[in-house]
Write a protein that holds these residues in place. Structure first.
Motif, PDB file in Angstrom:
ATOM      1  N   ALA A 168      29.942   1.140  35.112  1.00  0.00           N
ATOM      2  CA  ALA A 168      29.060   0.010  35.417  1.00  0.00           C
ATOM      3  C   ALA A 168      27.916  -0.083  34.405  1.00  0.00           C
ATOM      4  CB  ALA A 168      28.501   0.156  36.832  1.00  0.00           C
ATOM      5  N   ILE A 169      27.349   1.066  34.023  1.00  0.00           N
ATOM      6  CA  ILE A 169      26.267   1.076  33.037  1.00  0.00           C
ATOM      7  C   ILE A 169      26.772   0.592  31.681  1.00  0.00           C
ATOM      8  CG2 ILE A 169      24.686   2.574  31.756  1.00  0.00           C
ATOM      9  CD1 ILE A 169      24.498   4.289  34.291  1.00  0.00           C
ATOM     10  N   LEU A 170      27.979   1.004  31.307  1.00  0.00           N
ATOM     11  CA  LEU A 170      28.545   0.585  30.019  1.00  0.00           C
ATOM     12  C   LEU A 170      28.815  -0.915  29.997  1.00  0.00           C
ATOM     13  CD1 LEU A 170      31.051   3.524  29.368  1.00  0.00           C
ATOM     14  CD2 LEU A 170      28.897   3.086  28.187  1.00  0.00           C
ATOM     15  N   VAL A 171      29.317  -1.444  31.103  1.00  0.00           N
ATOM     16  CA  VAL A 171      29.550  -2.895  31.179  1.00  0.00           C
ATOM     17  C   VAL A 171      28.233  -3.649  31.038  1.00  0.00           C
ATOM     18  CG1 VAL A 171      30.319  -4.768  32.686  1.00  0.00           C
ATOM     19  CG2 VAL A 171      31.660  -2.670  32.532  1.00  0.00           C
ATOM     20  N   TYR A 172      27.199  -3.130  31.676  1.00  0.00           N
ATOM     21  CA  TYR A 172      25.887  -3.776  31.578  1.00  0.00           C
ATOM     22  C   TYR A 172      25.325  -3.673  30.158  1.00  0.00           C
ATOM     23  CZ  TYR A 172      20.893  -4.601  32.270  1.00  0.00           C
ATOM     24  OH  TYR A 172      19.618  -5.076  32.166  1.00  0.00           O
ATOM     25  N   GLN A 173      25.525  -2.529  29.521  1.00  0.00           N
ATOM     26  CA  GLN A 173      24.971  -2.315  28.181  1.00  0.00           C
ATOM     27  C   GLN A 173      25.672  -3.167  27.132  1.00  0.00           C
ATOM     28  OE1 GLN A 173      25.083   1.753  26.878  1.00  0.00           O
ATOM     29  NE2 GLN A 173      24.557   1.276  24.764  1.00  0.00           N
ATOM     30  N   PHE A 174      27.004  -3.186  27.166  1.00  0.00           N
ATOM     31  CA  PHE A 174      27.768  -3.896  26.144  1.00  0.00           C
ATOM     32  C   PHE A 174      28.124  -5.323  26.557  1.00  0.00           C
ATOM     33  CE2 PHE A 174      29.014   0.586  25.138  1.00  0.00           C
ATOM     34  CZ  PHE A 174      28.471   0.629  23.868  1.00  0.00           C
ATOM     35  N   SER A 175      27.936  -5.646  27.831  1.00  0.00           N
ATOM     36  CA  SER A 175      28.315  -6.970  28.352  1.00  0.00           C
ATOM     37  C   SER A 175      29.776  -7.276  28.060  1.00  0.00           C
ATOM     38  CB  SER A 175      27.420  -8.067  27.744  1.00  0.00           C
ATOM     39  OG  SER A 175      26.063  -7.833  28.052  1.00  0.00           O
ATOM     40  N   SER A 176      30.617  -6.245  28.209  1.00  0.00           N
ATOM     41  CA  SER A 176      32.030  -6.399  27.896  1.00  0.00           C
ATOM     42  C   SER A 176      32.826  -5.340  28.651  1.00  0.00           C
ATOM     43  CB  SER A 176      32.269  -6.262  26.394  1.00  0.00           C
ATOM     44  OG  SER A 176      33.645  -6.190  26.102  1.00  0.00           O
ATOM     45  N   PHE A 177      33.833  -5.795  29.394  1.00  0.00           N
ATOM     46  CA  PHE A 177      34.717  -4.854  30.075  1.00  0.00           C
ATOM     47  C   PHE A 177      35.598  -4.130  29.069  1.00  0.00           C
ATOM     48  CE2 PHE A 177      33.654  -7.369  33.823  1.00  0.00           C
ATOM     49  CZ  PHE A 177      33.571  -6.383  34.796  1.00  0.00           C
ATOM     50  N   ARG A 178      36.012  -4.831  28.027  1.00  0.00           N
ATOM     51  CA  ARG A 178      36.882  -4.202  27.028  1.00  0.00           C
ATOM     52  C   ARG A 178      36.199  -3.038  26.333  1.00  0.00           C
ATOM     53  NH1 ARG A 178      39.431  -8.843  23.249  1.00  0.00           N
ATOM     54  NH2 ARG A 178      37.360  -9.759  23.567  1.00  0.00           N
ATOM     55  N   GLN A 179      34.968  -3.249  25.933  1.00  0.00           N
ATOM     56  CA  GLN A 179      34.264  -2.171  25.235  1.00  0.00           C
ATOM     57  C   GLN A 179      33.934  -1.022  26.177  1.00  0.00           C
ATOM     58  OE1 GLN A 179      30.939  -3.595  22.939  1.00  0.00           O
ATOM     59  NE2 GLN A 179      32.120  -5.255  22.008  1.00  0.00           N
ATOM     60  N   ALA A 180      33.661  -1.302  27.436  1.00  0.00           N
ATOM     61  CA  ALA A 180      33.443  -0.227  28.406  1.00  0.00           C
ATOM     62  C   ALA A 180      34.704   0.610  28.588  1.00  0.00           C
ATOM     63  CB  ALA A 180      33.001  -0.815  29.742  1.00  0.00           C
ATOM     64  N   CYS A 181      35.862  -0.055  28.629  1.00  0.00           N
ATOM     65  CA  CYS A 181      37.131   0.679  28.750  1.00  0.00           C
ATOM     66  C   CYS A 181      37.399   1.512  27.508  1.00  0.00           C
ATOM     67  CB  CYS A 181      38.279  -0.304  28.986  1.00  0.00           C
ATOM     68  SG  CYS A 181      38.231  -1.120  30.595  1.00  0.00           S
ATOM     69  N   ILE A 182      37.051   0.994  26.336  1.00  0.00           N
ATOM     70  CA  ILE A 182      37.235   1.754  25.097  1.00  0.00           C
ATOM     71  C   ILE A 182      36.414   3.038  25.120  1.00  0.00           C
ATOM     72  CG2 ILE A 182      36.790   1.732  22.608  1.00  0.00           C
ATOM     73  CD1 ILE A 182      37.417  -1.293  22.658  1.00  0.00           C
ATOM     74  N   VAL A 183      35.162   2.937  25.562  1.00  0.00           N
ATOM     75  CA  VAL A 183      34.304   4.119  25.633  1.00  0.00           C
ATOM     76  C   VAL A 183      34.833   5.119  26.658  1.00  0.00           C
ATOM     77  CG1 VAL A 183      31.990   4.941  26.237  1.00  0.00           C
ATOM     78  CG2 VAL A 183      32.263   2.869  24.857  1.00  0.00           C
ATOM     79  N   MET A 184      35.335   4.621  27.788  1.00  0.00           N
ATOM     80  CA  MET A 184      35.822   5.514  28.847  1.00  0.00           C
ATOM     81  C   MET A 184      37.106   6.230  28.468  1.00  0.00           C
ATOM     82  SD  MET A 184      33.579   5.490  31.201  1.00  0.00           S
ATOM     83  CE  MET A 184      34.473   6.343  32.483  1.00  0.00           C
TER      84      MET A 184
END
Length: 262
Positions: A108-124
């Protein structure tokens, strides 16, 4: 009127969860591996006495209760692991729930930071990569997958994403400056290599004294620090390879869309 005989009988009726219970204890060899002992009890000794897992599934390390099979001397009996094994199972369940909550919050924090579900999934992606390193590290170090290891695994969940965040953020900055996706990835790989490696090296360096147990008395912490060290090292190496590839696959047509929009 009566006949008196001397005989041996129960001097007390012990109960566990309001049911009659008998506690079986034994001595073990010096420095025992409790995981191997409980595995032998689950897979060999209890089945030979006619017990089967209460959950009707395959025998696993999480099985805590066994019931007697019909037609065997153990029919009507129930065997349960208590003490250290029971506490370990409870803690494992608690840590599993904590890890799931941690992963959800981090995502959730990554989605908020990058404003992107794709980039949050990449980091995870770095989280499962670190788990591979933990398993390999425990095998190399000959450490059991104990409660301490699982604690290290939970801690590792929040540590390994840092390097991926640095790489993905630098790629985004390059794209904002007008670079193509491929050029931004190459620039991030070149400029973020040293910071990522230094961050990992300093973290591992701080944990090495505990892992090597140089002063003694850190036997409990060795699996924990080993999980963090091997998981972080493995995830860092793959982060520099997998994250750029995953980013390029996720944004393979981003340049074409940008050109069409212009």
């Amino acid at each position: 009127m009566a006949k008196i005989d001397r005989a041996t009988s129960l001097f007390a009726v012990n109960r566990y969860d309001r049911k009659r219970a008998v506690t079986a204890k034994c001595d073990v060899i010096e420095n025992p591996d409790t995981d191997k002992i409980f595995a032998q009890l689950r897979e060999e000794i209890l089945p030979s006495l006619g017990f089967r897992p209460a959950n009707e599934s395959a025998v696993s390390f999480m099985d805590m209760a066994f019931i007697g099979t019909v037609g065997t001397p153990s029919e009507g009996l129930r065997a349960e692991f208590t003490g250290e094994s029971e506490e370990t199972a409870k803690n494992m369940n608690y840590l599993t729930a904590s890890m799931m909550i941690a992963v959800i919050l981090i995502f959730a924090i990554l989605v908020y930071q990058f404003s992107s579900f794709r980039q949050a999934c990449i980091v995870m992606l770095t989280v499962p990569l670190s788990f591979v390193g933990v398993v390999a590290g425990m095998f190399i170090s000959d450490f059991p997958f104990s409660l301490a290891t699982f604690i290290g695994l939970v801690s590792l969940t929040g540590i390994v994403v840092n390097d991926a965040i640095v790489v993905v953020d630098f790629i985004n900055q390059g794209r904002k400056r007008g670079l193509k996706v491929r050029d931004a990835i190459i620039e991030a790989g070149i400029n973020r290599l040293r910071p990522v490696m230094l961050t990992t090296a300093t973290t591992i360096g701080g944990l090495l004294p505990l892992f090597l147990n140089l002063s003694g008395g850190a036997e409990f912490w060795q699996p924990l620090t080993g999980a963090v060290i091997f998981g972080l090292a493995f995830a860092t190496i793959l982060t520099l390879l997998v994250i750029p590839v995953a980013y390029s696959l996720a944004y393979f047509n981003a340049d074409k869309k940008a050109a069409a929009a212009a």
